[in-house]
Motif scaffolding. Sequence first.
Motif, short mmCIF file in Angstrom:
data_model
loop_
_atom_site.label_atom_id
_atom_site.label_comp_id
_atom_site.label_asym_id
_atom_site.label_seq_id
_atom_site.Cartn_x
_atom_site.Cartn_y
_atom_site.Cartn_z
N ASN A 1 0.79 -1.24 0.00
CA ASN A 1 0.00 0.00 0.00
C ASN A 1 0.82 1.28 0.00
O ASN A 1 0.37 2.32 0.48
N VAL A 2 2.02 1.19 -0.53
CA VAL A 2 2.85 2.39 -0.60
C VAL A 2 3.81 2.25 -1.77
O VAL A 2 4.22 1.14 -2.13
N MET A 3 4.13 3.36 -2.39
CA MET A 3 5.20 3.36 -3.38
C MET A 3 6.38 4.12 -2.78
O MET A 3 6.24 4.78 -1.77
N GLN A 4 7.53 4.00 -3.42
CA GLN A 4 8.74 4.58 -2.84
C GLN A 4 8.80 6.05 -3.28
O GLN A 4 9.61 6.43 -4.12
N GLN A 5 7.90 6.83 -2.71
CA GLN A 5 7.79 8.24 -3.09
C GLN A 5 7.73 9.11 -1.84
O GLN A 5 7.17 8.70 -0.83
N GLY A 6 8.27 10.32 -1.95
CA GLY A 6 8.21 11.26 -0.83
C GLY A 6 9.39 11.08 0.11
O GLY A 6 10.24 10.22 -0.08
N GLU A 7 9.41 11.95 1.15
CA GLU A 7 10.53 11.92 2.09
C GLU A 7 10.19 11.00 3.25
O GLU A 7 9.18 11.18 3.93
N ARG A 8 11.04 10.01 3.46
CA ARG A 8 10.77 9.04 4.51
C ARG A 8 12.07 8.73 5.24
O ARG A 8 13.06 8.36 4.63
N GLU B 1 18.53 8.52 12.06
CA GLU B 1 17.69 8.01 10.99
C GLU B 1 18.40 8.08 9.65
O GLU B 1 19.28 8.90 9.45
N MET B 2 17.97 7.22 8.75
CA MET B 2 18.47 7.26 7.38
C MET B 2 17.30 7.54 6.44
O MET B 2 16.21 7.00 6.64
N ARG B 3 17.55 8.37 5.44
CA ARG B 3 16.48 8.63 4.48
C ARG B 3 16.39 7.49 3.47
O ARG B 3 17.39 7.04 2.94
N LEU B 4 15.17 7.01 3.26
CA LEU B 4 14.97 5.94 2.28
C LEU B 4 14.97 6.54 0.89
O LEU B 4 14.32 7.55 0.63
N ARG B 5 15.71 5.91 0.02
CA ARG B 5 15.80 6.39 -1.36
C ARG B 5 14.48 6.16 -2.09
O ARG B 5 13.81 5.15 -1.90
N THR B 6 14.12 7.12 -2.92
CA THR B 6 12.85 7.03 -3.65
C THR B 6 13.04 6.25 -4.95
O THR B 6 14.16 6.05 -5.43
N LEU B 7 11.91 5.87 -5.52
CA LEU B 7 11.96 5.14 -6.79
C LEU B 7 12.68 5.96 -7.86
O LEU B 7 13.47 5.42 -8.64
N ALA B 8 12.42 7.27 -7.89
CA ALA B 8 13.07 8.12 -8.89
C ALA B 8 14.60 8.09 -8.72
O ALA B 8 15.35 7.99 -9.69
N GLU B 9 15.05 8.12 -7.47
CA GLU B 9 16.50 8.07 -7.22
C GLU B 9 17.07 6.70 -7.59
O GLU B 9 18.17 6.59 -8.13
N LEU B 10 16.30 5.66 -7.28
CA LEU B 10 16.76 4.31 -7.60
C LEU B 10 16.84 4.12 -9.11
O LEU B 10 17.77 3.48 -9.62
N LYS B 11 15.85 4.68 -9.81
CA LYS B 11 15.85 4.56 -11.27
C LYS B 11 17.10 5.23 -11.86
O LYS B 11 17.76 4.69 -12.72
N SER B 12 17.43 6.43 -11.35
CA SER B 12 18.58 7.10 -11.95
C SER B 12 19.89 6.42 -11.56
O SER B 12 20.86 6.47 -12.30
N ASP C 1 17.96 -0.92 -22.05
CA ASP C 1 17.92 -2.33 -22.45
C ASP C 1 18.79 -3.22 -21.57
O ASP C 1 19.26 -4.26 -22.00
N ASP C 2 19.01 -2.79 -20.34
CA ASP C 2 19.80 -3.62 -19.45
C ASP C 2 19.12 -3.82 -18.11
O ASP C 2 19.12 -4.91 -17.56
N PHE C 3 18.56 -2.77 -17.57
CA PHE C 3 17.84 -2.94 -16.30
C PHE C 3 16.76 -1.86 -16.17
O PHE C 3 17.00 -0.70 -16.48
N LEU C 4 15.59 -2.30 -15.71
CA LEU C 4 14.44 -1.41 -15.60
C LEU C 4 13.72 -1.63 -14.27
O LEU C 4 13.49 -2.77 -13.87
N LEU C 5 13.41 -0.54 -13.60
CA LEU C 5 12.56 -0.62 -12.41
C LEU C 5 11.15 -0.19 -12.82
O LEU C 5 10.96 0.94 -13.27
N ILE C 6 10.19 -1.10 -12.66
CA ILE C 6 8.81 -0.77 -13.02
C ILE C 6 8.08 -0.39 -11.72
O ILE C 6 8.10 -1.15 -10.75
N PRO C 7 7.46 0.79 -11.69
CA PRO C 7 6.78 1.21 -10.47
C PRO C 7 5.61 0.28 -10.13
O PRO C 7 4.87 -0.12 -11.03
N GLY C 8 5.46 -0.04 -8.86
CA GLY C 8 4.36 -0.92 -8.49
C GLY C 8 4.07 -0.90 -7.00
O GLY C 8 4.72 -0.18 -6.23
#
Length: 405
Positions: free
Chosen positions: A66-73, A110-121, A127-134
């Motif tokens: 019930n959560v995506m890797q978005q926002g400051e956490r 505390e440590m900040r959790l990396r967001t999906l956008a950061e993980l993607k970059s 054509d080698d690796f893709l993170l699909i949001p889900g």
Amino acid sequence: MMKRTHLAALLLVPILKCGAGGDESRWYRGNTHTHTLWSDGDAPPEHAVKWYVDNDYDFLVLSDHNVMQQGERWFEITPDGRLTPAKTAALETDFGAEWVETRTTEDATEMRLRTLAELKSRFEKNDDFLLIPGEEVTDRYRLAEVHINAVNLEHSIEPQHGDSVEETIQNNLDAIRAHGVENDRSVLAHLNHPNFRGSLGVENLANMKGERFFEVYNGHRSVDNEGAKAKHSTEVLWDLALTRRLRDGAGDGEILFGLATDDAHDHYEVDAVSVPGRGWIMVRSKSLEADAIVDAMKRGDFYASSGVTLEDIVVTDDTMTVSIMTEPDVTYTTEFIGIMRGDDPDTTQPRVLASTTANPAVHRFSGDELYVRARVISDRPHPRPYAKGDFEQAWVQPTVVQERP
Ligand SMILES: [Zn+2]
Ligand SMILES: [Zn+2]
């Protein structure tokens, strides 16, 4: 990091020609079900992603509850919690000290959790690796767990609830489908681990409308794939639901496709309740883009695997042919499974129509089958087994057989 020789074979997957236009497609390996510290996994997301990158996966869906890797956490670092000083130190080793962002407040470090956008970059390559949001849309009706993975989302979806198990499933499927339409994306939903806590039955799989994917194999050890506590194994559930859908028109009368997934929560061990590397899918697509991967899956152009790699699957009006990428000293048995139109409606076991150790394995349809699917079982033990004694396998999607006049 883990290096396993049989995975190296995946690098040799040939470019396959398919379709009348001769468009080049190839197999992409991916897992659509993994958890991180954003929900109840035991690892920061970059640690989880790194394992899949290092182990020859092409795509991954981080599917937190019930959560995506978005926002400051911010996540507390404690010696006995889920994020320990040892884990943050390992991150610094793997990613560099500047990658790990921490802060100390009056009460905690505390440590900040990396967001999906950061993980993607950080991780994505063409054509080698893709993170699909889900997300794992995690719902419940009374004691029944209704978990549905939504793949290729724009943003998070809330669980929709309902007044029965069936309605809870359908409301969530409808919301996921609507999300795809509203955001103009190819979105896919798969119903997870039907036997977890004995939650779902044949009718729940049979009656789904508008989407047609479920997990025939989930690597988490509490989900009871084999049906020891539930009434049927997930494979038998598949056959019974297919029969209800294709013969009786249950749900929308469409075929039901099966996935294998990790549902990994334990990212620091090899032999734990739910580790990465137990089950995955191979999708035949023209490109490694989220829409293309999802569209290929919707066409049924994928198979599920817990270790067996296929070279090709060819289905014509008359035959199903499964070509296995064999490895030395391993024996592969291909079973063609189906229901005959004349079978007793109350049949409760999948019927093996034919079994062969030949490669390619070819099954000629008689025309009396309602559908045929295939399962390839090897005699090589799974290196990270769901259950002791498991062998590596592959599951080929069912195909509807045309009735002969
Ligand atoms: Zn779940
Ligand atoms: Zn899960």
